[in-house]
Design an enzyme around this catalytic site. Structure first.
Site, PDB file in Angstrom:
ATOM      1  N   ASP A  89       0.843  -1.196   0.000  1.00  0.00           N
ATOM      2  CA  ASP A  89       0.000   0.000   0.000  1.00  0.00           C
ATOM      3  C   ASP A  89       0.885   1.254   0.000  1.00  0.00           C
ATOM      4  OD1 ASP A  89       0.867  -0.127   2.604  1.00  0.00           O
ATOM      5  OD2 ASP A  89      -1.096   0.165   3.526  1.00  0.00           O
ATOM      6  N   SER A  90       2.201   1.050   0.039  1.00  0.00           N
ATOM      7  CA  SER A  90       3.147   2.155  -0.197  1.00  0.00           C
ATOM      8  C   SER A  90       2.915   2.762  -1.575  1.00  0.00           C
ATOM      9  CB  SER A  90       4.594   1.662  -0.067  1.00  0.00           C
ATOM     10  OG  SER A  90       4.789   0.500  -0.835  1.00  0.00           O
ATOM     11  N   ASP A  99      -1.163  -6.243  -0.471  1.00  0.00           N
ATOM     12  CA  ASP A  99      -1.225  -5.595   0.839  1.00  0.00           C
ATOM     13  C   ASP A  99      -2.653  -5.133   1.110  1.00  0.00           C
ATOM     14  OD1 ASP A  99       0.075  -4.770   3.092  1.00  0.00           O
ATOM     15  OD2 ASP A  99       1.107  -3.073   2.165  1.00  0.00           O
ATOM     16  N   LYS A 149      -1.083  -9.509   2.818  1.00  0.00           N
ATOM     17  CA  LYS A 149      -0.357  -9.035   4.006  1.00  0.00           C
ATOM     18  C   LYS A 149      -1.257  -8.062   4.757  1.00  0.00           C
ATOM     19  CE  LYS A 149       3.057  -5.774   3.903  1.00  0.00           C
ATOM     20  NZ  LYS A 149       2.479  -4.769   4.830  1.00  0.00           N
ATOM     21  N   GLU A 153      -1.377  -5.562   8.636  1.00  0.00           N
ATOM     22  CA  GLU A 153      -0.582  -4.987   9.721  1.00  0.00           C
ATOM     23  C   GLU A 153      -1.220  -5.236  11.084  1.00  0.00           C
ATOM     24  OE1 GLU A 153      -0.016  -0.803   8.934  1.00  0.00           O
ATOM     25  OE2 GLU A 153       0.878  -1.180   6.961  1.00  0.00           O
ATOM     26  N   GLU A 179       9.309  -4.197  10.469  1.00  0.00           N
ATOM     27  CA  GLU A 179       9.719  -2.899   9.921  1.00  0.00           C
ATOM     28  C   GLU A 179      10.212  -1.964  11.023  1.00  0.00           C
ATOM     29  OE1 GLU A 179       6.972  -1.063   7.186  1.00  0.00           O
ATOM     30  OE2 GLU A 179       8.134   0.803   7.144  1.00  0.00           O
TER      31      GLU A 179
END
Ligand code: KIV
Length: 292
Positions: A56-57, A95, A125, A127, A194
């Protein structure tokens, strides 16, 4: 003459979550990069990188947002589809964007499924730590491989008050350690760590059965990931401390664009070699017809 590209002609051995497990067992390092479109996915895949994360960057390095918060499911699926068309070998991970898995477990499972069913991804993925236990369990039970993400989780930037390293104090490091084990037990096949202390990441990697993928977490992880635009020097707004720039493509791109502008303005582009022309005979006919 064959028109088949060499990469397509050769038998491609697809990387799977099993390959991740085997690499960890054999002590082999896992390579991972992000990609967001067909062209970059092809470049990363053909370089032999094990895993492509459609992060999602994308919201920050491609779409120009300040954070990853505004990124939607539709944004992610759009970019994942392009990457899936470009990559044939790497394990592809989509993501899950902010609010696609936090509202309810049912919604999380449904959204995770869309990455595989509609966008050609192999895994997802998400978070977060212990608060995601149920969500990870249910997604994994649905047959969807899940990668966890701990430490500096950018979707929580507002809660952290900025992009800061995490787990720097013994207490928060212990909590992160416990979270990693909870995620492993819930069914994650791998974990991104991270911006966490190197010693913590190394100890955690040794204590987990699943591979850890580090970004700003030192060399003791089972694999490494970087954001493609950071390592290629394509994202100019800021460069995190943990990024190594392997190229300066923004500068190269600007130089090429300036050269093009100059050549158009001074009429040296297009040259004859970039021009199509009709035969003298056809031109003569046309001149007569149009009385040129
Ligand atoms: O979105 C992303 O690119 C990521 C990586 C930094 C791991 O989550």
């Amino acid at each position: 003459m064959s028109t088949t590209a060499p990469a397509a002609a050769a038998k491609i051995k697809k990387v799977t979550t099993r390959s991740f497990k085997k690499k960890k067992q054999k002590g082999e390092i896992i390579t991972m990069l992000t990609a967001y479109d067909y062209g970059t996915a092809m470049a990363v895949d053909q370089a032999g990188i094990d895993c492509i994360l459609v992060g999602d960057s994308v919201g920050m390095v491609v779409l120009g947002y300040e954070t990853t918060i505004p990124v939607t499911m539709e944004d992610m699926l759009h970019h994942c589809k392009a990457v899936a068309r470009g990559a044939k070998r790497a394990l592809l991970i989509g993501d899950m964007p902010f609010m696609s898995y936090q509202v309810s477990t049912a919604e999380a499972v449904k959204n995770a499924g869309r990455f595989l069913q509609e966008a050609g991804m192999d895994a997802v993925k998400l978070e977060g730590g212990r608060e995601r236990e149920e969500c990870v369990r249910r997604i994994a039970e649905a047959g969807i491989p899940v990668m966890g993400h701990l430490g500096l989780t950018p979707q929580s930037v507002n809660q952290f008050g900025g992009f800061f390293p995490q787990g720097m104090a013994a207490r928060s490091a212990k909590r992160l350690f416990e979270d990693a084990h909870i995620l492993q037990d819930a069914g994650c096949f791998s974990l991104v760590l991270e911006s966490v202390p190197s010693r913590l990441a190394e100890a955690l990697s040794k204590s987990l059965e699943i591979p850890t993928i580090g970004i700003g977490a030192g060399s003791g992880c089972d694999g490494q990931v970087l954001v493609l635009h950071d390592m290629l020097g394509l994202f100019e707004r800021f460069t995190p401390k943990f990024v190594k720039r392997y190229a300066e493509l923004f500068t190269a791109m600007q130089q090429a664009i300036t050269n093009y502008k100059e050549e158009v303005e001074n009429r040296t582009f297009p040259g004859l070699e970039h021009t199509v022309e009709m035969s003298d005979e056809e031109w003569a006919v046309l001149q007569t017809e149009l009385e040129l």
